[in-house]
Write a protein that holds these residues in place. Structure first.
Motif, PDB file in Angstrom:
ATOM      1  N   HIS A  37       0.833  -1.208   0.000  1.00 14.39           N
ATOM      2  CA  HIS A  37       0.000   0.000   0.000  1.00 14.39           C
ATOM      3  C   HIS A  37       0.868   1.258   0.000  1.00 14.39           C
ATOM      4  O   HIS A  37       0.547   2.247  -0.678  1.00 14.39           O
ATOM      5  CB  HIS A  37      -0.939   0.005   1.209  1.00 14.39           C
ATOM      6  N   ALA A  38       1.956   1.238   0.768  1.00 18.03           N
ATOM      7  CA  ALA A  38       2.847   2.403   0.815  1.00 18.03           C
ATOM      8  C   ALA A  38       3.465   2.671  -0.548  1.00 18.03           C
ATOM      9  O   ALA A  38       3.555   3.827  -0.991  1.00 18.03           O
ATOM     10  CB  ALA A  38       3.943   2.183   1.863  1.00 18.03           C
ATOM     11  N   ILE A  39       3.886   1.609  -1.249  1.00 15.64           N
ATOM     12  CA  ILE A  39       4.492   1.781  -2.570  1.00 15.64           C
ATOM     13  C   ILE A  39       3.470   2.337  -3.559  1.00 15.64           C
ATOM     14  O   ILE A  39       3.755   3.248  -4.338  1.00 15.64           O
ATOM     15  CB  ILE A  39       5.069   0.455  -3.094  1.00 15.64           C
ATOM     16  N   LEU A  40       2.262   1.781  -3.525  1.00 12.52           N
ATOM     17  CA  LEU A  40       1.233   2.225  -4.465  1.00 12.52           C
ATOM     18  C   LEU A  40       0.834   3.677  -4.230  1.00 12.52           C
ATOM     19  O   LEU A  40       0.443   4.380  -5.169  1.00 12.52           O
ATOM     20  CB  LEU A  40      -0.002   1.314  -4.340  1.00 12.52           C
ATOM     21  N   ALA A  41       0.956   4.131  -2.981  1.00 11.80           N
ATOM     22  CA  ALA A  41       0.562   5.503  -2.651  1.00 11.80           C
ATOM     23  C   ALA A  41       1.678   6.512  -2.880  1.00 11.80           C
ATOM     24  O   ALA A  41       1.411   7.717  -2.915  1.00 11.80           O
ATOM     25  CB  ALA A  41       0.102   5.567  -1.186  1.00 11.80           C
ATOM     26  N   ASN A  42       2.902   6.025  -3.059  1.00  8.70           N
ATOM     27  CA  ASN A  42       4.043   6.940  -3.170  1.00  8.70           C
ATOM     28  C   ASN A  42       4.936   6.534  -4.339  1.00  8.70           C
ATOM     29  O   ASN A  42       5.742   5.607  -4.216  1.00  8.70           O
ATOM     30  CB  ASN A  42       4.865   6.928  -1.877  1.00  8.70           C
ATOM     31  N   PRO A  43       4.827   7.206  -5.477  1.00  6.03           N
ATOM     32  CA  PRO A  43       5.659   6.874  -6.645  1.00  6.03           C
ATOM     33  C   PRO A  43       7.148   6.875  -6.338  1.00  6.03           C
ATOM     34  O   PRO A  43       7.902   6.115  -6.941  1.00  6.03           O
ATOM     35  CB  PRO A  43       5.294   7.969  -7.652  1.00  6.03           C
ATOM     36  N   ARG A  44       7.577   7.699  -5.404  1.00 11.24           N
ATOM     37  CA  ARG A  44       8.996   7.736  -5.049  1.00 11.24           C
ATOM     38  C   ARG A  44       9.459   6.382  -4.507  1.00 11.24           C
ATOM     39  O   ARG A  44      10.587   5.956  -4.773  1.00 11.24           O
ATOM     40  CB  ARG A  44       9.244   8.834  -4.006  1.00 11.24           C
ATOM     41  N   LEU A  45       8.588   5.710  -3.748  1.00  9.47           N
ATOM     42  CA  LEU A  45       8.955   4.413  -3.205  1.00  9.47           C
ATOM     43  C   LEU A  45       9.054   3.361  -4.308  1.00  9.47           C
ATOM     44  O   LEU A  45       9.910   2.483  -4.261  1.00  9.47           O
ATOM     45  CB  LEU A  45       7.940   3.968  -2.151  1.00  9.47           C
ATOM     46  N   GLU A  46       8.179   3.456  -5.293  1.00  9.97           N
ATOM     47  CA  GLU A  46       8.236   2.511  -6.413  1.00  9.97           C
ATOM     48  C   GLU A  46       9.580   2.637  -7.128  1.00  9.97           C
ATOM     49  O   GLU A  46      10.209   1.638  -7.479  1.00  9.97           O
ATOM     50  CB  GLU A  46       7.086   2.755  -7.380  1.00  9.97           C
ATOM     51  N   ALA A  47      10.028   3.856  -7.339  1.00  9.29           N
ATOM     52  CA  ALA A  47      11.331   4.070  -7.977  1.00  9.29           C
ATOM     53  C   ALA A  47      12.463   3.555  -7.089  1.00  9.29           C
ATOM     54  O   ALA A  47      13.499   3.108  -7.581  1.00  9.29           O
ATOM     55  CB  ALA A  47      11.527   5.546  -8.274  1.00  9.29           C
ATOM     56  N   LEU A  48      12.249   3.586  -5.781  1.00  3.17           N
ATOM     57  CA  LEU A  48      13.270   3.171  -4.830  1.00  3.17           C
ATOM     58  C   LEU A  48      13.484   1.659  -4.834  1.00  3.17           C
ATOM     59  O   LEU A  48      14.594   1.182  -4.617  1.00  3.17           O
ATOM     60  CB  LEU A  48      12.875   3.633  -3.420  1.00  3.17           C
ATOM     61  N   VAL A  49      12.407   0.882  -5.098  1.00  2.00           N
ATOM     62  CA  VAL A  49      12.498  -0.573  -4.958  1.00  2.00           C
ATOM     63  C   VAL A  49      12.578  -1.315  -6.288  1.00  2.00           C
ATOM     64  O   VAL A  49      12.985  -2.478  -6.324  1.00  2.00           O
ATOM     65  CB  VAL A  49      11.305  -1.122  -4.154  1.00  2.00           C
ATOM     66  N   SER A  50      12.188  -0.688  -7.384  1.00  2.87           N
ATOM     67  CA  SER A  50      12.067  -1.431  -8.641  1.00  2.87           C
ATOM     68  C   SER A  50      13.408  -1.566  -9.362  1.00  2.87           C
ATOM     69  O   SER A  50      14.279  -0.701  -9.265  1.00  2.87           O
ATOM     70  CB  SER A  50      11.055  -0.743  -9.558  1.00  2.87           C
ATOM     71  N   ASN A  51      13.521  -2.691 -10.066  1.00  2.24           N
ATOM     72  CA  ASN A  51      14.665  -2.949 -10.951  1.00  2.24           C
ATOM     73  C   ASN A  51      16.022  -2.884 -10.256  1.00  2.24           C
ATOM     74  O   ASN A  51      17.014  -2.461 -10.849  1.00  2.24           O
ATOM     75  CB  ASN A  51      14.639  -1.979 -12.149  1.00  2.24           C
ATOM     76  N   LYS A  52      16.076  -3.324  -9.000  1.00  2.00           N
ATOM     77  CA  LYS A  52      17.353  -3.398  -8.293  1.00  2.00           C
ATOM     78  C   LYS A  52      18.034  -4.751  -8.498  1.00  2.00           C
ATOM     79  O   LYS A  52      19.196  -4.935  -8.137  1.00  2.00           O
ATOM     80  CB  LYS A  52      17.153  -3.159  -6.788  1.00  2.00           C
ATOM     81  N   MET A  53      17.292  -5.692  -9.063  1.00  2.00           N
ATOM     82  CA  MET A  53      17.805  -7.037  -9.307  1.00  2.00           C
ATOM     83  C   MET A  53      17.736  -7.351 -10.802  1.00  2.00           C
ATOM     84  O   MET A  53      16.817  -6.913 -11.488  1.00  2.00           O
ATOM     85  CB  MET A  53      16.990  -8.077  -8.524  1.00  2.00           C
ATOM     86  N   ASP A  54      18.726  -8.122 -11.281  1.00  4.48           N
ATOM     87  CA  ASP A  54      18.685  -8.537 -12.686  1.00  4.48           C
ATOM     88  C   ASP A  54      17.611  -9.597 -12.903  1.00  4.48           C
ATOM     89  O   ASP A  54      16.930  -9.600 -13.928  1.00  4.48           O
ATOM     90  CB  ASP A  54      20.051  -9.095 -13.109  1.00  4.48           C
ATOM     91  N   VAL A  55      17.477 -10.514 -11.931  1.00  3.85           N
ATOM     92  CA  VAL A  55      16.471 -11.568 -12.035  1.00  3.85           C
ATOM     93  C   VAL A  55      15.877 -11.820 -10.654  1.00  3.85           C
ATOM     94  O   VAL A  55      16.598 -11.861  -9.660  1.00  3.85           O
ATOM     95  CB  VAL A  55      17.060 -12.893 -12.574  1.00  3.85           C
ATOM     96  N   VAL A  56      14.543 -11.982 -10.603  1.00  3.06           N
ATOM     97  CA  VAL A  56      13.856 -12.427  -9.391  1.00  3.06           C
ATOM     98  C   VAL A  56      13.284 -13.808  -9.695  1.00  3.06           C
ATOM     99  O   VAL A  56      12.634 -14.001 -10.723  1.00  3.06           O
ATOM    100  CB  VAL A  56      12.728 -11.465  -8.988  1.00  3.06           C
ATOM    101  N   LEU A  57      13.539 -14.759  -8.816  1.00  2.00           N
ATOM    102  CA  LEU A  57      13.103 -16.141  -9.023  1.00  2.00           C
ATOM    103  C   LEU A  57      12.180 -16.543  -7.876  1.00  2.00           C
ATOM    104  O   LEU A  57      12.459 -16.239  -6.716  1.00  2.00           O
ATOM    105  CB  LEU A  57      14.301 -17.082  -9.102  1.00  2.00           C
TER     106      LEU A  57
END
Length: 242
Positions: free
Chosen positions: A175-195
């Motif tokens: 919910h926090a990520i969805l409410a704050n675009p800054r958080l989405e940028a903070l957590v996304s695409n930090k990994m090459d692959v998620v399994l």
């Protein structure tokens, strides 16, 4: 089969010079995490770095703490809400919420009311849906409609007391990520692959977190829809079938 496939996929990725620090492996629970770590130790050379293997809840907990540091979520007490404590407060609040005419029914069928309320709470948080939608989806009897007020009352108490459950590690975080675009940028695409292992047992909040972590689809999952056994806890087969 599934877990072995995942382990050898990781071995292949490491052998193609992908940095182990850029791989994230997500498991359904701690037992699965420990079993998978042992399997990786069996097939990987002793001198090869291992990727991070976490449960979904551990991943949510780590992000939750990061968001507290960033000022987007309030701090919480370290004693995580147990099922027993949640049931106690459900019962306490239910006795205050229900109409006087329904108290006899409530007390006569205490176990049924508490168990269904717990299932209702878990499903709301697992599915990221509104209480009204979940109530209709579960096809609950009208006598349980007070669950809608009960959920809001419980969440208000929980936040006032700075408490979280294991479900809230994901529910509050997403919910926090969805409410704050800054958080989405903070957590996304930090990994090459998620399994992800046992993908048939994931729920919507887990799937949404996965999409937020890897919005460009660098995700590898294994699962078997015929082995889904956690529907009662909000597992959603559409995650793997769609």
């Amino acid at each position: 089969g599934k877990t072995t496939t995942l382990a050898y996929r990781i071995k292949h990725l490491l052998n193609t010079n992908i940095d182990s620090k850029r791989l994230l492996v997500l498991m359904f629970n701690r037992a699965a995490q420990q079993d998978f770590s042992r399997k990786l130790n069996q097939i990987l050379p002793s001198d090869q770095r291992r990727p991070e293997v976490r449960t979904f809840h551990a991943m949510g907990y780590r992000l939750y703490q990061r968001f507290i540091q960033e000022g987007f979520l309030p701090p919480f007490q370290k004693n995580i809400l147990s099922d027993k404590e949640t049931q106690y407060h459900i019962w306490r609040m239910a006795n205050r919420i229900v109409e006087p005419s329904a108290l006899t029914e409530l007390k006569r069928n205490k176990k049924e009311h508490i168990e269904l309320a717990m299932q209702f709470f878990d499903t709301v948080k697992a599915q990221l849906s509104s209480p009204d939608i979940v109530f209709e989806a579960l096809a609950l009897e009208p006598k349980f409609r007070y669950f809608l007020v009960l959920f809001d009352e419980f969440e208000l108490w929980r936040k006032q007391q700075s408490r979280i459950s294991y479900a809230d590690m994901l529910y509050d975080t997403v919910h926090a990520i969805l409410a704050n675009p800054r958080l989405e940028a903070l957590v996304s695409n930090k990994m090459d692959v998620v399994l992800v292992d046992e993908y048939q047992d994931t729920n919507r909040v887990q799937c949404r977190l996965l999409r937020l972590l890897a919005p460009h689809g660098n995700v590898f999952v294994v699962g078997d829809e015929d082995q889904s056994i956690y529907n009662f806890r909000g597992a959603d087969l559409r995650n793997i079938l769609d």
